[in-house]
Design a protein around this motif. Structure first.
Motif, short mmCIF file in Angstrom:
data_model
loop_
_atom_site.label_atom_id
_atom_site.label_comp_id
_atom_site.label_asym_id
_atom_site.label_seq_id
_atom_site.Cartn_x
_atom_site.Cartn_y
_atom_site.Cartn_z
N ILE A 5 -1.62 -10.36 19.86
CA ILE A 5 -0.30 -10.76 20.35
C ILE A 5 0.68 -9.60 20.25
O ILE A 5 1.46 -9.33 21.17
CB ILE A 5 0.21 -11.98 19.56
CG1 ILE A 5 -0.71 -13.19 19.82
CG2 ILE A 5 1.64 -12.31 19.95
CD1 ILE A 5 -0.37 -14.39 18.96
N ILE A 9 2.75 -7.80 23.36
CA ILE A 9 4.20 -7.74 23.38
C ILE A 9 4.68 -6.30 23.53
O ILE A 9 5.66 -6.01 24.23
CB ILE A 9 4.78 -8.39 22.11
CG1 ILE A 9 4.52 -9.91 22.14
CG2 ILE A 9 6.28 -8.12 21.99
CD1 ILE A 9 4.96 -10.62 20.88
N PHE A 82 2.74 -21.74 31.60
CA PHE A 82 3.11 -21.96 30.21
C PHE A 82 1.96 -22.48 29.35
O PHE A 82 1.89 -22.19 28.15
CB PHE A 82 4.27 -22.95 30.11
CG PHE A 82 5.57 -22.41 30.61
CD1 PHE A 82 6.33 -21.58 29.82
CD2 PHE A 82 6.02 -22.74 31.88
CE1 PHE A 82 7.54 -21.08 30.28
CE2 PHE A 82 7.23 -22.25 32.35
CZ PHE A 82 7.99 -21.41 31.55
N LEU A 113 -1.67 -21.95 24.97
CA LEU A 113 -0.25 -21.67 25.19
C LEU A 113 -0.10 -20.22 25.60
O LEU A 113 -0.76 -19.33 25.03
CB LEU A 113 0.56 -21.96 23.92
CG LEU A 113 0.49 -23.39 23.39
CD1 LEU A 113 1.28 -23.51 22.09
CD2 LEU A 113 1.01 -24.39 24.42
N HIS A 114 0.80 -19.95 26.56
CA HIS A 114 0.96 -18.62 27.15
C HIS A 114 2.41 -18.16 26.94
O HIS A 114 3.27 -18.38 27.79
CB HIS A 114 0.61 -18.66 28.63
CG HIS A 114 -0.79 -19.13 28.90
ND1 HIS A 114 -1.79 -18.28 29.34
CD2 HIS A 114 -1.37 -20.36 28.78
CE1 HIS A 114 -2.92 -18.97 29.48
NE2 HIS A 114 -2.68 -20.23 29.15
N PRO A 115 2.68 -17.49 25.82
CA PRO A 115 4.07 -17.19 25.46
C PRO A 115 4.78 -16.20 26.37
O PRO A 115 6.01 -16.21 26.43
CB PRO A 115 3.95 -16.65 24.03
CG PRO A 115 2.54 -16.16 23.92
CD PRO A 115 1.73 -17.09 24.77
N GLN A 117 5.12 -16.23 29.43
CA GLN A 117 5.82 -16.95 30.50
C GLN A 117 7.25 -17.26 30.11
O GLN A 117 8.10 -17.47 30.98
CB GLN A 117 5.05 -18.22 30.85
CG GLN A 117 5.54 -18.95 32.09
CD GLN A 117 5.23 -18.19 33.37
OE1 GLN A 117 4.59 -17.14 33.35
NE2 GLN A 117 5.66 -18.72 34.51
N LEU A 118 7.54 -17.27 28.82
CA LEU A 118 8.91 -17.51 28.37
C LEU A 118 9.83 -16.35 28.70
O LEU A 118 11.05 -16.51 28.80
CB LEU A 118 8.93 -17.76 26.86
CG LEU A 118 8.19 -19.00 26.36
CD1 LEU A 118 8.13 -19.00 24.84
CD2 LEU A 118 8.87 -20.26 26.87
N ASP A 127 -1.35 -11.22 30.81
CA ASP A 127 -1.12 -12.54 30.25
C ASP A 127 -1.88 -12.64 28.92
O ASP A 127 -2.96 -12.08 28.77
CB ASP A 127 -1.62 -13.63 31.20
CG ASP A 127 -1.15 -15.02 30.77
OD1 ASP A 127 -0.01 -15.12 30.26
OD2 ASP A 127 -1.91 -15.99 30.95
N SER A 129 -2.83 -15.56 25.65
CA SER A 129 -2.82 -16.97 25.27
C SER A 129 -3.35 -17.13 23.86
O SER A 129 -4.12 -16.30 23.36
CB SER A 129 -3.67 -17.82 26.23
OG SER A 129 -5.06 -17.57 26.02
#
Length: 217
Positions: A5, A9, A82, A113-115, A117-118, A127, A129
């Motif tokens: 993650i 990011i 999302f 969950l696909h953060p 997209q926020l 992407d 997840s």
């Protein structure tokens, strides 16, 4: 999974303006994954539930003494970028072309969950997840076990076109098996199955590379 993650990011500024799928539109996807897999079981935990502790020793030695070729096939629905729901079939085994073959299979369902997209709804090619789920699994060689399992993990996908992607994954499986097989090949015969009232315990994990296809609805 936390490193995966953090890495994704860190790439956000570079991919924010790239061209990729319209993630805000729901889509179907099919994905293949491959990598090594490794088991861990507790001999004392299993031996305490079996009449012959040697059965537990043989099972643990067989399952933990091998490097497993592990592949997964995923079929799922991404919902507006999302979240996703999918069916997953995972197979893991060693010496698959010899009489010494063994391994296991897992069939389950997961919610992802696909953060990203926020923060970036469409203008990206990356992407990530995080997912969790449950299902049914069976493992063995001369001894074996089957029953429920829980799973969690994460994925990192890079889209080199709106419909095709490659990436990496991590998958953790926690067996909750409630049946032990004294003889795996003859497990359907009377007396070959022993209940595990305290469950099998143990773990299985795999990580590797992935490729897949996405189709917008």
């Amino acid at each position: 999974m936390s490193r995966l993650i953090a890495f994704a990011i860190a790439l956000l500024p570079a991919v924010a303006s790239a061209y990729g799928p319209v993630f805000s539109r729901s889509g179907l996807y099919f994905n293949l994954q491959y990598g090594p897999g490794f088991y861990k079981f507790s001999q004392p935990h299993l031996a305490a539930q079996l009449e012959d502790p040697n059965d537990a020793t043989i099972f643990v030695d067989e399952m933990m003494g091998q490097w497993n070729h592990t592949g997964s096939a995923r079929l799922g629905l991404n919902i507006a970028g999302f979240a996703s729901v999918e069916a997953v079939l995972t197979g893991a085994g060693w010496n698959v072309q010899t009489d010494d073959r063994g391994g296991g299979g897992y069939l389950g369902g997961v919610l992802g969950l696909h953060p990203l997209q926020l923060f970036f709804q469409d203008n990206r090619v990356v992407d990530i997840s995080v997912f969790g789920g449950a299902g049914y699994g069976i493992v063995g060689r001369t001894r074996g076990a089957d029953g429920r399992f829980l799973t969690l993990g994460g994925t990192f996908d890079y889209y080199f076109s709106p419909s095709m992607f490659v990436g990496a994954f991590y998958r953790y499986i926690q067996p909750e098996f409630d049946n032990f097989y004294i003889n795996y090949e003859q497990r359907s015969q009377p007396g070959m199955t022993v209940p595990l009232p305290n469950g099998s315990g143990g773990s299985f994990w795999t990580a590797g590379l992935t490729m897949g296809f996405r189709m917008e609805l």
